[in-house]
Design an enzyme around this catalytic site. Sequence first.
Site, short mmCIF file in Angstrom:
data_model
loop_
_atom_site.label_atom_id
_atom_site.label_comp_id
_atom_site.label_asym_id
_atom_site.label_seq_id
_atom_site.Cartn_x
_atom_site.Cartn_y
_atom_site.Cartn_z
N LYS A 675 -8.98 2.62 -3.58
CA LYS A 675 -8.52 3.49 -4.67
C LYS A 675 -6.99 3.48 -4.65
CE LYS A 675 -8.53 8.26 -6.34
NZ LYS A 675 -7.17 8.08 -6.77
N GLU A 755 -2.22 9.66 7.18
CA GLU A 755 -0.76 9.59 7.42
C GLU A 755 -0.13 10.46 6.35
OE1 GLU A 755 0.50 7.99 9.89
OE2 GLU A 755 -1.27 6.84 10.50
#
Length: 1002
Positions: A675, A755
């Site tokens: 995505k 992250e």
Amino acid sequence: MSAEREARIQETAREIFALTRPPKQSLFSSERWQGEMMDWAMSDERLKVEMLRFVDVFPTLRSRREIARHLREYFAREGVASPKVLRWGVNLAAQRSPVAPLASTLIRSQMKGFAQRFIVGRDAADAMGALRGLRREGMGFTLDVLGEASVSEAEAAAYQRTYLDLIDGLAEEGRSWPAVPVVDDSAWGPLPRVNLSLKITSLYSQIDPVDFDGSVVAVKDRLRPIMRRAMADGAALTLDLEQFRYRDLTFEVFTSLLDEEEFRAYDDAGAVVQAYLRDADDDLERLLVWARDRGRRFHLRLVKGAYWDYETVIAAQEGWPVPVFTHKPDTDAMYETLAETMLRHPEHVRPAFASHNVRSLAAALVTARELGLADNAFEVQALHGMGEPLKHAIIAMGLRLREYAPVGELIPGMAYLVRRLLENTANDSFLRQTFVEGAAVDELVQAPATSADFGREPARRPVVAATDPEAPAPFANQPHADFSRREDRDAYNAALAAVRGRLGRHYPLVIGGRETGTAKRLTSVNPAKPVEVIGTVAYGGRAEAEAAVAAAQAARAAWRDTPARERAGVLFRAAALMRQEVLELSALMTLEAGKTRREANGDADEAIDFLEYYGREMLRLDKSRRMGSVPGEHNVYFYQPRGVALVIAPWNFPLAILTGMTSAALVAGNPVIVKPAGPTPVIAAEMVRILTEAGAPPGTVNFLPSPGGEVGDFLVRHAGVDLIAFTGSMEVGLGIISHSAQNPSPESVKKVVAEMGGKNAVIVDTDADLDVAVAEVVLSAFHYAGQKCSAASRVIVLEAAYDDFVRRLVEATRSLRVGPPEVPGTRVGPVITAEAKAKIEGYIEQGKKEARLAATVEPPEGGWPDNGFYVAPHVFVEVAPDAIIAQEEIFGPVVAVIKARDMDEALVIANGVKYALTGGLISRSPAAIQRARREFRVGNLYINRGVTGALVERQPFGGFKMSGIGSKAGGPDYLLQFLEPRVITENTMRRGFAPPDELLEE
Ligand SMILES: Cc1cc2nc3c(=O)[nH]c(=O)nc-3n(C[C@H](O)[C@H](O)[C@H](O)COP(=O)(O)OP(=O)(O)OC[C@H]3O[C@@H](n4cnc5c(N)ncnc54)[C@H](O)[C@@H]3O)c2cc1C
């Protein structure tokens, strides 16, 4: 070379030696202490490093205490073999005794004396006595104002003014000097008494070979008035040659400026050729052709080159071929060859042989005589403070000798001084061998023996076939394009044109290996010019998301059971494909993500690195491990993939991070749903295409662009997803962690690799090299418009350095060019979207309430071009550590400068945010560096460099606290997150019989 000629050269060299005056006391100096310092440096490599570092930091030490502290930190350390007398001085300076001030005063005056050895004066007025003295001794001079690589336009303009004043002052003064015929007359007529040398990097702060034409224009604009005045006042002006990256630029400035009508008759301009460059003969040829075509005469100084250490280190770091010879005799041989070529063209070249090497000079001298040239048809040049015995000989032979005489303050002169010290103490140095090691004259006069690869440039970036999974070579980072080379600049332009030629294409979804169209489409635009459409992509809704999960699930078992070698092979082939298209992929990011050339190229190279690195990592982890060594029992430890992976990627590294997350999941055996970020779907489509072409089977890489959070949220909660790899903001990351935990798949608790953000600080110590601090902060805070999670957004400056640092940062920021990223001179491009721009501008308004805005860049008249989403860099000063702009991630070109009393406070401030991603320290104090290693608690700490630009394998990247919960990308633990360990234990004993260990299978 004929034997007679060689004999004549050796004979002449012996003559020169015979005329040298032996140095007094110690090698280069009349003052014992200074000579001894050099002797110490040469006796022990570690001590030499500490001494060079001390010399480098010395001018910034503001107090006796600071001097004492640094002396102690450098020389009283374990492992540094400081001579007794030095240890004694260090101890003395550190004590509170009444003699302590005396000790540091002594050291200060010795350091000053040391610098004066190489520098003739603080400024022209101060140097005047020394210059007159040189002429009295029968020497000419070429004056150089110390300073190179200005960090701001204000500094570059000041440098230009200094030269203009200098020419006026000297020309006036020079007229009153008594004539010195050996210096003032040449075979072609009278010579200018005033002779200047200049480094072009001082004249333009934004000089960069990537912007070749722009840099040439800007340098010439500053140089033109200097050359005009030199010509009017009858002065000579030579452009020094600096690092290899500026070589072509320097020649272009030199030749194109002299081509201008007003300089057609100026014969006293000079250039330099560096014999240590493998293609130095081409440089000389280029200049000769230019001069021949125009019927010009020019001065040409032949040197070996002063940046040998730098060039070899940079080439190793960048993975570029080393531009210099690595075998010293090759440099010497090239020097002799070039000297001859120069001497064969007296109609164009006024030769100067700059060297302290008796053999090199003898070769030039013999050649000149053989060609029937008079002794005043060339000159010898030497550096002030070096090779004194040799100078005596040259003068005694009646040859013209010119000293290179630098003037200036210590701080701007430090780079020069360190180069001189390096040169004096290098093992290969002729001076060292002659005057320190006392090598026999017979040895020193020998002809240089060329090595097998003399003159041959090592192949550039060999075309590498895909890595063989059966026998991969050790990992090496993909070398970046080298924009100092014309072919790379041209190739980038061509790539931009090619990409622009195919803009506007449509990219369908890819589900289960099939391209799928959708009624709705997403449009990707150029953030620097939103009317320019990069492409359209199909719009994945819930139904398509469902189909993608089904396709990935269908591919799951087969992909899991595909041998790791084959999976790695897909990555290696993809890397090879990306290498072939690297500049086009980069150019696409320039247009779609607003990245300047270097930034975009770095992104594409990093994507290749991830493919190569994770491929190798999987091969490493695929080897199952035997555990324990008990007879009758067989234990194996191995990994299996986790299942279906959802990759949610950011737009700021639209190829690198996307490829990193996707390839890690894939090679570990997990089918992936990609995505991409809303603003950058086209580059993502290119990655999917490349992985598919590289052999990723249908269903293992599914492409599902879908803007906004809705479909992402649906997939995060989806029972068919086992693993989510996410890079993005903290808010979204925490949402993913929470939603995935609440919605486990039937077979697994979802694993999340997230992250997230950063609020990264750079601490600037009192003894910091401010050239480094300013340049690296500008780079880390403003490049890619500050849109990196690693970007510097706080600078914490210790009180004593605060004012100087802020003054220089402000000027450096004002010097930045903001504009379209495809324009080579642009340093700061647009931000990614209109929404991002509005958000950053909100923070800027907040900053104006909380602190003082010290610098920004004003938009051009008529506003930013093409309605691009521009936000100019902003520097806020006097920011409180708890201000909103000092606490929240801004993701734009905004930096908060905070003052700290001392290192204690600086570290508290640095650690006083919820993030812990990157951090930096600019300091030359070994103790401060040690302390930061311990106490500056961030995922990636950088010392004396910028805080962005982590490289795969060399700087595995990622943080902790609210910066993320993943193991470092590009590091040895990363792939483990995409795998689950298993252990199988077999009882191998049957009826009391256990097969021997070595017969058991792994
Ligand atoms: C008047 C003057 C002006 C100068 N201007 C410039 C300038 O504009 N630009 C510039 O770069 N330098 C300049 N220099 C510096 C000059 O490059 C060095 O002083 C010179 O290289 C020292 O060479 P040498 O012949 O005196 O000594 P040598 O000891 O014979 O040679 C040392 C040189 O050999 C080369 N070398 C060392 N190790 C190796 C190796 N392993 N493989 C290959 N080569 C090696 C390096 O160039 C090193 O400096 C100038 C020097 C003078 C005297």
